[in-house]
Design an enzyme around this catalytic site. Structure first.
Site, PDB file in Angstrom:
ATOM      1  N   ARG A 263    -103.616  12.268  -6.007  1.00  0.00           N
ATOM      2  CA  ARG A 263    -102.820  11.660  -7.117  1.00  0.00           C
ATOM      3  C   ARG A 263    -103.408  12.363  -8.725  1.00  0.00           C
ATOM      4  NH1 ARG A 263    -100.608   6.656  -5.026  1.00  0.00           N
ATOM      5  NH2 ARG A 263     -98.306   7.151  -5.117  1.00  0.00           N
TER       6      ARG A 263
ATOM      7  N   ASP B 207     -95.437  14.687  -5.269  1.00  0.00           N
ATOM      8  CA  ASP B 207     -95.965  13.337  -5.040  1.00  0.00           C
ATOM      9  C   ASP B 207     -94.897  12.539  -4.303  1.00  0.00           C
ATOM     10  OD1 ASP B 207     -97.003  10.759  -4.833  1.00  0.00           O
ATOM     11  OD2 ASP B 207     -97.774  10.681  -6.957  1.00  0.00           O
TER      12      ASP B 207
ATOM     13  N   SER C 179     -94.991   8.670  -4.124  1.00  0.00           N
ATOM     14  CA  SER C 179     -94.336   7.815  -5.571  1.00  0.00           C
ATOM     15  C   SER C 179     -92.789   8.077  -5.500  1.00  0.00           C
ATOM     16  CB  SER C 179     -95.002   8.544  -6.704  1.00  0.00           C
ATOM     17  OG  SER C 179     -96.392   8.319  -7.060  1.00  0.00           O
TER      18      SER C 179
ATOM     19  N   GLN D 278     -98.238  16.155  -9.309  1.00  0.00           N
ATOM     20  CA  GLN D 278     -97.067  15.070  -9.699  1.00  0.00           C
ATOM     21  C   GLN D 278     -95.724  15.436  -8.891  1.00  0.00           C
ATOM     22  OE1 GLN D 278     -97.207  13.350 -13.507  1.00  0.00           O
ATOM     23  NE2 GLN D 278     -98.993  12.145 -13.076  1.00  0.00           N
TER      24      GLN D 278
ATOM     25  N   TYR E 244    -106.821   2.911  -7.659  1.00  0.00           N
ATOM     26  CA  TYR E 244    -106.194   2.226  -6.563  1.00  0.00           C
ATOM     27  C   TYR E 244    -106.991   1.091  -6.680  1.00  0.00           C
ATOM     28  CZ  TYR E 244    -103.635   6.228  -4.453  1.00  0.00           C
ATOM     29  OH  TYR E 244    -102.670   7.249  -4.099  1.00  0.00           O
TER      30      TYR E 244
HETATM   31  P1  NAD Z   1    -100.416   1.105  -3.749  1.00  0.00           P
HETATM   32  O1  NAD Z   1     -99.193   1.438  -2.771  1.00  0.00           O
HETATM   33  O2  NAD Z   1    -101.749   1.505  -3.114  1.00  0.00           O
HETATM   34  O3  NAD Z   1    -100.519  -0.393  -4.171  1.00  0.00           O
HETATM   35  C1  NAD Z   1     -99.465  -1.165  -4.869  1.00  0.00           C
HETATM   36  C2  NAD Z   1    -100.026  -1.902  -5.883  1.00  0.00           C
HETATM   37  O4  NAD Z   1    -100.680  -3.204  -5.154  1.00  0.00           O
HETATM   38  C3  NAD Z   1    -101.062  -1.210  -6.863  1.00  0.00           C
HETATM   39  O5  NAD Z   1    -100.678  -1.556  -8.005  1.00  0.00           O
HETATM   40  C4  NAD Z   1    -102.399  -2.378  -6.550  1.00  0.00           C
HETATM   41  O6  NAD Z   1    -103.281  -2.634  -7.610  1.00  0.00           O
HETATM   42  C5  NAD Z   1    -101.577  -3.477  -6.031  1.00  0.00           C
HETATM   43  N1  NAD Z   1    -102.533  -4.375  -5.311  1.00  0.00           N
HETATM   44  C6  NAD Z   1    -103.502  -3.927  -4.371  1.00  0.00           C
HETATM   45  N2  NAD Z   1    -104.119  -5.059  -3.947  1.00  0.00           N
HETATM   46  C7  NAD Z   1    -103.474  -6.158  -4.634  1.00  0.00           C
HETATM   47  C8  NAD Z   1    -103.841  -7.663  -4.520  1.00  0.00           C
HETATM   48  N3  NAD Z   1    -104.742  -8.449  -3.847  1.00  0.00           N
HETATM   49  N4  NAD Z   1    -103.171  -8.498  -5.527  1.00  0.00           N
HETATM   50  C9  NAD Z   1    -102.438  -7.945  -6.410  1.00  0.00           C
HETATM   51  N5  NAD Z   1    -102.149  -6.620  -6.293  1.00  0.00           N
HETATM   52  C10 NAD Z   1    -102.865  -5.803  -5.643  1.00  0.00           C
HETATM   53  O7  NAD Z   1    -100.296   1.751  -5.299  1.00  0.00           O
HETATM   54  P2  NAD Z   1     -99.418   3.043  -5.994  1.00  0.00           P
HETATM   55  O8  NAD Z   1     -98.226   2.208  -6.330  1.00  0.00           O
HETATM   56  O9  NAD Z   1     -99.226   4.206  -4.798  1.00  0.00           O
HETATM   57  O10 NAD Z   1    -100.024   3.584  -7.245  1.00  0.00           O
HETATM   58  C11 NAD Z   1    -101.489   3.034  -7.592  1.00  0.00           C
HETATM   59  C12 NAD Z   1    -101.914   3.657  -8.776  1.00  0.00           C
HETATM   60  O11 NAD Z   1    -101.822   5.028  -8.738  1.00  0.00           O
HETATM   61  C13 NAD Z   1    -101.386   3.281 -10.115  1.00  0.00           C
HETATM   62  O12 NAD Z   1    -102.155   3.340 -11.152  1.00  0.00           O
HETATM   63  C14 NAD Z   1    -100.523   4.668 -10.169  1.00  0.00           C
HETATM   64  O13 NAD Z   1    -100.211   4.805 -11.706  1.00  0.00           O
HETATM   65  C15 NAD Z   1    -101.441   5.713  -9.876  1.00  0.00           C
HETATM   66  N6  NAD Z   1    -100.706   6.829  -9.824  1.00  0.00           N
HETATM   67  C16 NAD Z   1    -101.081   7.880 -10.256  1.00  0.00           C
HETATM   68  C17 NAD Z   1    -100.424   9.130 -10.040  1.00  0.00           C
HETATM   69  C18 NAD Z   1    -100.854  10.211 -10.889  1.00  0.00           C
HETATM   70  O14 NAD Z   1    -101.362  10.396 -11.738  1.00  0.00           O
HETATM   71  N7  NAD Z   1    -100.280  11.673 -10.069  1.00  0.00           N
HETATM   72  C19 NAD Z   1     -99.392   9.237  -9.296  1.00  0.00           C
HETATM   73  C20 NAD Z   1     -98.947   7.986  -8.367  1.00  0.00           C
HETATM   74  C21 NAD Z   1     -99.450   6.861  -8.603  1.00  0.00           C
END
Ligand code: NAD
Length: 368
Positions: A122, A130, A133, A127, A228
């Site tokens: 990520r 991705d 996402s 991006q 994460y």
């Molecule tokens: P994910 O699908 O792994 O998880 C979904 C959400 O569940 C996350 O926000 C996580 O913090 C939350 N979570 C996990 N355990 C939990 C708990 N016990 N209680 C409550 N919430 C809980 O995550 P995702 O949506 O794929 O993305 C996670 C991170 O990656 C984010 O910060 C996102 O902005 C970042 N991201 C960055 C890029 C990039 O820079 N290219 C791209 C995509 C996502």
């Protein structure tokens, strides 16, 4: 170089790996594109649109696989599809290699250069590729529509001659990509939205969408260096369950999206917490495929407990096939143009995008 796009064969899969718009992009990049007859039908992309974009439509599935230097898919290839691929060809799809070691062995035995976009780092540069996402965006949006249609109430506040109806209260657990999209969608429908996540960094993002952030003292580092969530300690998880149980009581709709990469999804709503919810409330558990965030979730179906409906949808992105395919096609074609130079696969394993996504190459398993 020939790029092959077969029809997806998995049950309930309506997406296609390339849409006509992205065919044009690859053709301009000097690639030849072959699309199986009817591959885009269920995503509303007819054969003629592919032809108009410069692709060749092929009726014989075996011939398509046999000619392709690179096969583009959405789902993991079925064993028969691995067999149809030319030895030494490349394949790009969106699958969890750790979940199917037999498939990984088959890919290696066929000497395929197989990439999974699930493994994409990520990083900013990646991006446009991705797919996790883009597909999570679809799932977050669709989850709210499912909840709205299963709910017995309006989402917006209505002031009518027949009375004033208060807005629905929506709680989103996990505010990553899917959760943020769910918040935005529920807000657009006029609900009053609150959200919770163990990563404190998301508070600002939640608030910028017009939702309130439920703050709980976590007391430990809940985020990895990669951004994460981490698994919580037993004690913190116990406190989290009590905290959430207190909040789901007031919610009309709860959308859960919490995931820990590579692990079973954390339980956030216990049977006891469901018992405390109001009859007519709806839970949509987007983590159903990885075990579920709610103890009562039954993946792929709808459960009912004391008047609470618990939906455990699987493969939600396939239910919005046009836009999900459009976004996936953009991701997969960006990835392809990253690993192809001058019409040939040019693999630089020092590059994190190529290195991390490559599951098998030259008969070896690189990512089990
Ligand atoms: P994910 O699908 O792994 O998880 C979904 C959400 O569940 C996350 O926000 C996580 O913090 C939350 N979570 C996990 N355990 C939990 C708990 N016990 N209680 C409550 N919430 C809980 O995550 P995702 O949506 O794929 O993305 C996670 C991170 O990656 C984010 O910060 C996102 O902005 C970042 N991201 C960055 C890029 C990039 O820079 N290219 C791209 C995509 C996502």
């Amino acid at each position: 170089m020939k790029v092959g796009v077969p029809k997806e064969t998995a049950a309930n899969e309506r997406r296609v790996a390339l849409v006509p718009e992205t065919v044009g992009r690859l053709v301009k990049g000097g690639l030849e594109v072959l699309v199986e007859h009817g591959a885009g039908d269920r995503a509303f992309c007819p054969d003629d649109a592919y032809r108009a974009a410069g692709a060749t439509v092929v009726s014989d599935r075996a011939a398509l696989f046999g000619q392709a230097d690179v096969v583009l898919k959405v789902q993991a290839p079925a064993p028969a599809e691995v067999g149809l691929c030319r030895e030494g060809a490349a394949l790009v799809a969106l699958f969890q290699p750790g979940a199917d070691p037999t498939l990984v062995q088959q890919l290696a035995a066929r000497k395929l250069t197989a990439f999974s976009l699930v493994l994409l780092p990520r990083i900013t540069r990646a991006q446009p590729m991705d797919a996790l996402s883009s597909q999570a965006t679809v799932a977050g949006y669709k989850a709210v529509l499912l909840a709205a249609s299963a709910s017995g109430r309006f989402l917006p506040m209505l002031v009518t001659a027949a009375g004033t109806l208060p807005p629905a209260r929506v709680l989103v657990l996990g505010a990553g990509v899917a959760g943020l999209q769910a918040i935005a969608t529920a807000r657009r429908l006029g609900a009053v939205v609150s959200a919770f996540d163990v990563r404190p960094a998301v508070k600002e993002q939640v608030e910028s969408l017009g939702a309130s952030f439920l703050a709980m003292e976590i007391g430990e580092a809940a985020e990895t260096a990669g951004g994460y969530a981490k698994e919580l300690s037993e004690e913190t998880h116990r406190r989290e369950l009590a905290f959430i149980a207190g909040h789901v009581r007031d919610a009309d709709i709860v959308i859960t999206t919490a995931q820990i990469p590579g692990k079973r999804a954390p339980i956030l709503i216990t049977h006891e917490a469901v018992a405390g919810m109001k009859p007519g409330s709806v839970i949509v558990d987007l983590a159903a495929e990885t075990g579920g965030n709610c103890e009562a979730t039954e993946p792929g179906t709808e459960a009912h407990r004391n008047g609470v409906a618990i939906l455990g949808p699987v493969n939600l992105p396939a239910t919005l096939p046009l836009h999900a395919s459009q976004m996936y096609a953009k991701n997969v074609s960006s990835f392809l143009l990253h690993v192809v130079k001058d019409g040939r696969l040019a693999l630089d394993f020092n590059d994190p995008i190529t290195r991390d996504t490559c599951v098998t190459h030259a008969g070896e398993v690189r990512h089990p």
